[in-house]
Design a protein around this motif. Structure first.
Motif, PDB file in Angstrom:
ATOM      1  N   GLY A 199       0.823  -1.213   0.035  1.00 14.08           N
ATOM      2  CA  GLY A 199      -0.090  -0.174   0.098  1.00 14.08           C
ATOM      3  C   GLY A 199       0.916   1.182  -0.222  1.00 14.08           C
ATOM      4  N   THR A 200       1.618   1.444  -1.037  1.00 10.80           N
ATOM      5  CA  THR A 200       2.608   2.571  -1.172  1.00 10.80           C
ATOM      6  C   THR A 200       1.795   4.065  -1.266  1.00 10.80           C
ATOM      7  N   SER A 201       0.629   3.933  -2.201  1.00 10.31           N
ATOM      8  CA  SER A 201      -0.084   5.322  -2.125  1.00 10.31           C
ATOM      9  C   SER A 201       0.729   6.178  -2.915  1.00 10.31           C
TER      10      SER A 201
ATOM     11  N   THR B 110       7.280   5.340   2.125  1.00 15.94           N
ATOM     12  CA  THR B 110       8.072   4.731   1.370  1.00 15.94           C
ATOM     13  C   THR B 110       9.456   5.481   1.298  1.00 15.94           C
TER      14      THR B 110
ATOM     15  N   THR C 204       4.141  -1.915  -3.184  1.00 15.40           N
ATOM     16  CA  THR C 204       3.030  -2.263  -4.019  1.00 15.40           C
ATOM     17  C   THR C 204       2.170  -1.018  -4.142  1.00 15.40           C
ATOM     18  N   GLU C 205       1.730  -0.996  -5.279  1.00 10.45           N
ATOM     19  CA  GLU C 205       0.527   0.128  -5.466  1.00 10.45           C
ATOM     20  C   GLU C 205      -0.317  -0.273  -6.494  1.00 10.45           C
ATOM     21  N   ASN C 206      -1.591  -0.304  -6.358  1.00  9.76           N
ATOM     22  CA  ASN C 206      -2.627  -0.801  -7.360  1.00  9.76           C
ATOM     23  C   ASN C 206      -2.995   0.188  -8.415  1.00  9.76           C
ATOM     24  N   GLU C 207      -3.047   1.614  -7.784  1.00  9.98           N
ATOM     25  CA  GLU C 207      -3.422   2.500  -8.546  1.00  9.98           C
ATOM     26  C   GLU C 207      -2.182   3.114  -9.306  1.00  9.98           C
TER      27      GLU C 207
ATOM     28  N   LYS D 205      -1.532   6.670  -8.640  1.00 13.52           N
ATOM     29  CA  LYS D 205      -0.553   6.980  -7.536  1.00 13.52           C
ATOM     30  C   LYS D 205       0.615   6.555  -7.501  1.00 13.52           C
ATOM     31  N   ALA D 206       0.843   5.551  -8.221  1.00 19.45           N
ATOM     32  CA  ALA D 206       2.253   4.959  -8.422  1.00 19.45           C
ATOM     33  C   ALA D 206       3.260   6.306  -9.159  1.00 19.45           C
TER      34      ALA D 206
ATOM     35  N   GLU E 119       3.681  -2.434  -9.631  1.00 20.97           N
ATOM     36  CA  GLU E 119       2.317  -2.008  -9.746  1.00 20.97           C
ATOM     37  C   GLU E 119       1.409  -3.192  -9.608  1.00 20.97           C
TER      38      GLU E 119
ATOM     39  N   SER F 273      -2.695  -0.826   3.470  1.00 24.89           N
ATOM     40  CA  SER F 273      -3.415  -0.965   2.291  1.00 24.89           C
ATOM     41  C   SER F 273      -4.803  -0.967   2.770  1.00 24.89           C
TER      42      SER F 273
END
Length: 178
Positions: A94-96, A101, A124-127, A130-131, A153, A174
């Motif tokens: 959940g880096t956002s 980080t 890790t970042e899903n968006e 945001k990454a 990602e 996250s």
């Protein structure tokens, strides 16, 4: 509490971190009457509103462009913990926008320099949006931060499936839900 980063961190990084934490606090104040965002409270408020979105979807949409970073004192504590442990392999789920980080990268850089061990921050970042913003902040910091981070990602259940070293610390921050 005295900032533990002051002695070893370039001024431009300290200034950026202060700015990002301030932005986070300002966003939290706009979202929550309490001044601190708690997901359950925001979801409860969203459940009370008429919307064509489910409360979970409305929450995700609301939070899409929000920092809501880990509090500055918690980031500083984590930095100190990493150095005290001698941790060099860290996973951040959940880096956002990459605020915490930066602290993780600074901490492992210091530990690596002191111990000679290799290591990395696996973020890790899903968006994707945001990454991309996180990468910009890391670039502003320079190689002392950028070179410590392996950003993956996508869904963390996939991005963390393979290629992990022995992990010394997991920062689980996250909003992912099953």
């Amino acid at each position: 509490m005295t900032n533990p980063l002051v002695a070893d961190t370039p001024q431009h990084i300290l200034q950026l971190l202060d700015e990002l934490h301030q932005k986070s606090l300002e966003q939290e104040a706009l979202i929550s009457k309490k001044g601190k965002v708690f997901s359950a409270d925001v979801l409860g408020d969203l459940e009370d509103k008429q919307s064509n979105l489910s409360p979970k979807d409305a929450f995700n949409k609301l939070m899409m462009d929000k920092f809501i970073a880990l509090d500055q004192d918690k980031c500083q504590f984590t930095y100190q913990l990493i150095n005290a442990m001698g941790a060099t392999n860290i996973v951040e789920a959940g880096t956002s926008f990459g605020v915490s980080t930066i602290y993780l990268a600074l901490a492992i850089a210091k530990t690596r320099a002191a111990t000679g061990k290799s290591g990395t921050v696996i973020a890790t970042e899903n968006e994707p949006e945001k990454a991309a913003i996180a990468r910009k902040y890391w670039a502003q910091c320079g190689p002392e931060v950028e070179q410590q981070i392996d950003l993956r990602e996508g869904d963390l259940l996939q991005t963390l499936r393979d290629g992990l070293p022995d992990v010394d610390l997991l920062l689980l921050d996250s909003k992912r839900s099953p």
